[in-house]
Design a protein around this motif. Structure first.
Motif, mmCIF file in Angstrom:
data_model
loop_
_atom_site.group_PDB
_atom_site.id
_atom_site.type_symbol
_atom_site.label_atom_id
_atom_site.label_comp_id
_atom_site.label_asym_id
_atom_site.label_seq_id
_atom_site.Cartn_x
_atom_site.Cartn_y
_atom_site.Cartn_z
ATOM 1 N N ILE A 174 0.678 -1.264 0.093
ATOM 2 C CA ILE A 174 0.170 0.168 0.012
ATOM 3 C C ILE A 174 0.825 1.116 -0.246
ATOM 4 C CG2 ILE A 174 -1.863 1.264 0.727
ATOM 5 C CD1 ILE A 174 -2.244 -1.362 2.912
ATOM 6 N N LEU A 175 -0.028 2.083 -0.988
ATOM 7 C CA LEU A 175 1.503 3.503 -0.518
ATOM 8 C C LEU A 175 0.466 4.536 -0.814
ATOM 9 C CD1 LEU A 175 3.046 1.222 -3.350
ATOM 10 C CD2 LEU A 175 4.388 3.671 -3.635
ATOM 11 N N ILE A 176 0.210 5.449 0.416
ATOM 12 C CA ILE A 176 -0.091 6.986 -0.128
ATOM 13 C C ILE A 176 0.732 7.946 0.032
ATOM 14 C CG2 ILE A 176 -2.720 5.626 0.933
ATOM 15 C CD1 ILE A 176 -1.920 7.030 3.825
ATOM 16 N N ASP A 177 -0.312 9.133 -0.215
ATOM 17 C CA ASP A 177 0.890 10.554 0.454
ATOM 18 C C ASP A 177 -0.092 10.993 1.805
ATOM 19 O OD1 ASP A 177 2.062 10.641 -1.755
ATOM 20 O OD2 ASP A 177 0.822 11.063 -3.893
ATOM 21 N N VAL A 178 0.620 11.357 2.418
ATOM 22 C CA VAL A 178 0.297 11.689 3.237
ATOM 23 C C VAL A 178 0.396 13.245 3.452
ATOM 24 C CG1 VAL A 178 0.340 12.133 6.212
ATOM 25 C CG2 VAL A 178 0.626 9.578 5.138
ATOM 26 N N GLU A 179 0.193 14.300 3.595
ATOM 27 C CA GLU A 179 0.312 15.564 3.464
ATOM 28 C C GLU A 179 0.355 16.190 5.756
ATOM 29 O OE1 GLU A 179 -1.676 20.192 3.706
ATOM 30 O OE2 GLU A 179 -2.555 18.649 1.759
ATOM 31 N N LEU A 180 1.997 16.556 5.454
ATOM 32 C CA LEU A 180 2.528 16.490 6.985
ATOM 33 C C LEU A 180 3.308 17.750 6.677
ATOM 34 C CD1 LEU A 180 3.396 14.699 9.489
ATOM 35 C CD2 LEU A 180 4.918 14.265 8.544
ATOM 36 N N ALA A 181 2.687 18.584 7.703
ATOM 37 C CA ALA A 181 3.668 19.990 7.669
ATOM 38 C C ALA A 181 3.530 21.128 6.573
ATOM 39 C CB ALA A 181 4.848 20.401 8.330
ATOM 40 N N GLY A 182 2.564 21.133 5.888
ATOM 41 C CA GLY A 182 2.605 21.485 4.345
ATOM 42 C C GLY A 182 3.747 20.539 3.230
ATOM 43 N N LYS A 183 3.731 18.962 3.735
ATOM 44 C CA LYS A 183 4.941 18.479 2.986
ATOM 45 C C LYS A 183 4.093 17.282 2.897
ATOM 46 C CE LYS A 183 8.843 20.247 4.916
ATOM 47 N NZ LYS A 183 10.485 20.594 5.891
ATOM 48 N N LYS A 184 4.672 17.282 1.472
ATOM 49 C CA LYS A 184 4.394 15.225 0.934
ATOM 50 C C LYS A 184 4.725 14.298 1.208
ATOM 51 C CE LYS A 184 1.004 15.325 -3.166
ATOM 52 N NZ LYS A 184 1.246 15.405 -4.538
ATOM 53 N N LEU A 185 3.841 13.843 2.810
ATOM 54 C CA LEU A 185 5.473 11.797 2.972
ATOM 55 C C LEU A 185 4.518 10.891 2.320
ATOM 56 C CD1 LEU A 185 7.145 10.106 4.892
ATOM 57 C CD2 LEU A 185 5.331 10.677 6.952
ATOM 58 N N LEU A 186 4.915 10.057 1.083
ATOM 59 C CA LEU A 186 4.773 9.051 1.434
ATOM 60 C C LEU A 186 5.507 8.101 2.059
ATOM 61 C CD1 LEU A 186 3.792 7.475 -1.465
ATOM 62 C CD2 LEU A 186 6.461 6.830 -1.995
ATOM 63 N N ALA A 187 3.968 7.231 2.344
ATOM 64 C CA ALA A 187 3.912 6.049 3.212
ATOM 65 C C ALA A 187 3.623 4.812 3.016
ATOM 66 C CB ALA A 187 2.899 6.609 4.376
#
Length: 408
Positions: free
Chosen positions: A195-208
């Motif tokens: 599973i891959l998702i983009d997470v919006e974190l502190a104005g940035k994209k984190l790929l989890a």
């Protein structure tokens, strides 16, 4: 499929018994693929296996503001769901995890109460959830599970990512198949998936990213699966128009780094002989530090991921030699020899199977940051042992924890 908690999630109400009834009657995978029943259901199966199930929580709010706490945990099908929820909501460390990478979640299986584990976690933890199906199950499971009363409904098993941060672009990645599960004792259709998702974190994209790699096969096979997963992550990085060095990525999963090639009588015999002839200290060192035997970990390094700084290298799972799955495949003479070498209670083996890896992220140390809102302090990467509920372990795996800086 996507649902808020005000809507009814598909796999809590819709039964897949029509699929298991129609497709489970075939003896081999080749016979299944040639059948009219398979061709009639192929499009439905592809949707089931390849489309992520998304459950959005209207109440999702991060519990920490100053850093990100991540937990990776194989929750053993979610069979002890009440205790798992209690731990994730009340344990002094787990309660602050705003990103959960979870393996082995059932949906509509008798052994876990025929509930949708991912959705129930989403509701109880007030977090968004993305569920990816690995298998459509044709049995109730293994061992005593086969004799449970009732029938499976959705009959699904897979992985999930939960987070209280906004999520985008959920994706399921099918991994190379190393086993013919349709013809195994635990008859199932599908295969390992990430599973891959983009997470919006502190104005940035984190790929989890999370995945559960094959257990009954070879280290080479697991490395092949990991490479496919990381190549999919690279494609996501490129599609986000970020350089591979600039995109933050966190990968966590049960990578099954037990260091053995499993499956079949010859491998089982060889593994048993190796374990019992190596000496307790040597075998313990091998199982807790599997880097030289498991190329899945060197594969992560080849793609630029840091592993050592995010893990404490203690055991995350345990097994008894006399009770391992492979023991039934060992010839009688070897079993006799094993009984002479192993004490009556069995020989305890401790494995490091669960791992984090990251790129573009920094693991924090104990006390390095204090969350302004809660007063919670960052901790060293660690494994949490001994979680139980009503006297029973919550899972056959321990959760692992890492705190990450969200500002650099």
């Amino acid at each position: 499929m996507e649902a808020t908690h005000e809507q009814t999630a598909q796999c809590t109400t819709r039964s897949n018994q029509h699929l298991t009834r129609e497709l489970g009657r075939f003896a081999t995978f080749a016979e299944l693929r040639r059948s009219d029943a398979y061709r009639a259901r192929e499009a439905e199966l592809k949707r089931l296996l390849n489309e992520p199930k998304v459950y959005r929580s209207t109440d999702a709010r991060p519990r920490l503001k100053s850093f990100l706490r991540v937990v990776e945990w194989n929750i053993e099908r979610g069979a002890r769901l009440e205790g798992i929820i209690e731990a994730l909501n009340s344990h002094p460390l787990l309660r602050y995890a705003d990103l959960l990478l979870l393996n082995e979640l059932d949906c509509g299986m008798v052994r876990s109460g025929n509930c949708n584990v991912a959705l129930e976690l989403s509701r109880a933890l007030e977090a968004h959830a993305v569920y990816g199906v690995e298998y459509l199950e044709f049995t109730k499971g293994t061992g005593d599970e086969l004799h449970l009363p009732g029938e499976n409904t959705a009959a699904l098993h897979g992985n999930a990512i939960l987070t209280r941060y906004p999520i985008f672009n959920p994706q399921i990645v099918r991994l190379p198949r190393c086993e013919n599960n349709f013809e195994s004792d635990e008859k199932r259709l599908g295969g390992r998936a990430g599973i891959l998702i983009d997470v919006e974190l502190a104005g940035k994209k984190l790929l989890a990213v999370t995945a559960h790699l094959d257990v009954v096969n070879t280290p080479r096979c697991r490395a092949k699966q990991m490479r496919a997963l990381l190549e999919a992550a690279e494609a996501r990085v490129n599609s986000n128009r970020q350089s591979s060095a600039g995109q933050a990525v966190i990968v966590g999963g049960d990578f099954n780094t037990h260091t053995f090639a499993r499956g079949g009588k010859l491998r089982s015999t060889r593994n048993t002989l190796l374990i019992l002839s190596s000496g307790q200290q040597n075998i313990s060192r091998r199982l807790l530090n599997p880097q030289s035997k498991e190329p899945v970990l060197s594969c992560l390094a080849q793609f630029g991921y840091e592993v050592d700084a995010l893990n404490d290298h203690s055991a995350t799972s345990r097994g008894i030699v006399s009770n391992l799955d492979d023991s039934k495949r060992v010839p009688g003479l070897i079993k006799w020899w094993v009984k002479r070498r192993v004490p009556p209670q069995g020989l305890l083996l401790e494995f490091r199977l669960d791992w984090f890896a990251a790129r573009g992220l920094r693991a924090l140390k104990a006390g390095e940051l204090i969350d302004r809102a809660t007063g919670a302090a960052s901790v060293d990467p660690q494994t949490i042992h001994g979680l139980a509920h009503a006297g029973a372990p919550l899972s056959d795996h321990d959760p692992i924890v890492v705190d990450l800086s969200i500002n650099n």
